[in-house]
Design a protein around this motif. Structure first.
Motif, mmCIF file in Angstrom:
data_model
loop_
_atom_site.group_PDB
_atom_site.id
_atom_site.type_symbol
_atom_site.label_atom_id
_atom_site.label_comp_id
_atom_site.label_asym_id
_atom_site.label_seq_id
_atom_site.Cartn_x
_atom_site.Cartn_y
_atom_site.Cartn_z
ATOM 1 N N GLN A 78 1.988 -17.007 -6.697
ATOM 2 C CA GLN A 78 1.773 -15.912 -7.639
ATOM 3 C C GLN A 78 0.356 -15.355 -7.470
ATOM 4 O OE1 GLN A 78 4.123 -14.995 -10.361
ATOM 5 N NE2 GLN A 78 5.419 -16.011 -8.863
ATOM 6 N N VAL A 79 0.216 -14.014 -7.506
ATOM 7 C CA VAL A 79 -1.083 -13.371 -7.334
ATOM 8 C C VAL A 79 -1.237 -12.267 -8.367
ATOM 9 C CG1 VAL A 79 -2.558 -12.091 -5.732
ATOM 10 C CG2 VAL A 79 -0.933 -13.731 -4.849
ATOM 11 N N ASP A 92 2.350 -15.161 0.337
ATOM 12 C CA ASP A 92 3.192 -15.829 1.324
ATOM 13 C C ASP A 92 2.364 -16.939 1.942
ATOM 14 O OD1 ASP A 92 4.846 -16.735 3.304
ATOM 15 O OD2 ASP A 92 5.162 -14.766 4.236
ATOM 16 N N THR A 93 2.514 -18.122 1.374
ATOM 17 C CA THR A 93 1.732 -19.268 1.831
ATOM 18 C C THR A 93 2.317 -19.898 3.091
ATOM 19 O OG1 THR A 93 2.900 -20.709 0.305
ATOM 20 C CG2 THR A 93 0.823 -19.759 -0.463
ATOM 21 N N THR A 99 -0.721 -14.158 3.249
ATOM 22 C CA THR A 99 -0.677 -12.730 2.940
ATOM 23 C C THR A 99 -0.307 -12.514 1.473
ATOM 24 O OG1 THR A 99 1.641 -12.583 3.644
ATOM 25 C CG2 THR A 99 -0.041 -12.057 5.294
ATOM 26 N N PHE A 100 -0.719 -11.357 0.949
ATOM 27 C CA PHE A 100 -0.414 -10.969 -0.426
ATOM 28 C C PHE A 100 0.423 -9.700 -0.411
ATOM 29 C CE2 PHE A 100 -4.918 -12.663 -1.197
ATOM 30 C CZ PHE A 100 -4.468 -13.941 -1.478
ATOM 31 N N ALA A 101 1.407 -9.635 -1.308
ATOM 32 C CA ALA A 101 2.205 -8.425 -1.519
ATOM 33 C C ALA A 101 2.161 -8.132 -3.010
ATOM 34 C CB ALA A 101 3.640 -8.631 -1.044
ATOM 35 N N ARG A 111 -4.652 -1.654 -2.620
ATOM 36 C CA ARG A 111 -4.730 -3.114 -2.465
ATOM 37 C C ARG A 111 -3.363 -3.738 -2.792
ATOM 38 N NH1 ARG A 111 -9.861 -1.538 -4.349
ATOM 39 N NH2 ARG A 111 -11.537 -2.351 -3.030
ATOM 40 N N THR A 112 -2.358 -3.352 -2.040
ATOM 41 C CA THR A 112 -1.026 -3.905 -2.291
ATOM 42 C C THR A 112 -0.575 -4.878 -1.208
ATOM 43 O OG1 THR A 112 -0.033 -1.931 -1.301
ATOM 44 C CG2 THR A 112 -0.213 -1.991 -3.711
ATOM 45 N N LYS A 113 -1.020 -4.676 0.006
ATOM 46 C CA LYS A 113 -0.677 -5.594 1.104
ATOM 47 C C LYS A 113 -1.978 -6.092 1.714
ATOM 48 C CE LYS A 113 3.895 -3.950 2.097
ATOM 49 N NZ LYS A 113 4.518 -4.740 1.109
ATOM 50 N N GLY A 114 -2.203 -7.411 1.570
ATOM 51 C CA GLY A 114 -3.460 -7.970 2.059
ATOM 52 C C GLY A 114 -3.248 -9.207 2.899
#
Length: 167
Positions: A78-79, A92-93, A99-101, A111-114
């Motif tokens: 969770q982010v 996505d661990t 990565t973060f979505a 700042r939606t895909k990192g």
């Protein structure tokens, strides 16, 4: 300066509360926890799925975007990113690198895909698909007690007409 620190602290507490409470989470999937990549040198902690499994990104992090504070809170998959807007999503661990979505409440896509570029001690660097790169600093968030303190003895000389509930 103190005002932005106060806002960052409040935002960190809110983000942590949302993530810890499982807001937006459907619960466990029953799948085994991801394992750390061979590049990571985290010592075993006896907590499978803890810091090592998430690439060391778990926790609350703060950064500045110009003169505006941002708080990134990561709790397993969770982010939440709080700043000018509020964004929530998943980490996505299993990916190497992590990565973060995210999806932002105002529709922002900055700042939606990192992608986590590095985690070094108290520093976390995230490169966003928009071309922005942010370097966050770890924030220690104190634990908040959920216990209700004992009230103690109430005075027996209450003003006339005032009664205490009996239930």
């Amino acid at each position: 300066m103190r005002t932005s620190a106060r806002y960052a602290g409040a935002a960190a507490a809110l983000a942590t509360a949302l993530l810890v409470s499982g807001c937006g989470s459907g619960g466990g999937s029953g799948e085994p926890e991801p394992k750390p990549s061979s590049e990571q040198t985290a010592e075993p902690t006896g907590d499978p799925g803890g810091e090592a499994a998430t690439g060391g990104v778990n926790g609350t992090w703060s950064a500045k975007d110009g003169d505006k504070a941002m708080v990134l809170s990561v709790n397993d998959d969770q982010v939440a990113l709080l700043g000018e807007t509020a964004c929530t999503g998943t980490a996505d661990t299993d990916a190497d690198p992590v990565t973060f979505a995210l999806k932002c409440t105002d529709g922002s896509t900055d700042r939606t895909k990192g992608t986590v570029k590095s985690v070094k001690g108290e520093s976390l660097t995230v490169a966003w698909e928009s071309g922005t790169t942010d370097t966050f600093t770890k924030v220690e968030v104190p634990e908040v007690s959920t216990e209700i303190p004992e009230v103690g003895d109430l005075p027996s000389d209450l003003p006339s007409g005032l009664e205490l509930p009996t239930e």
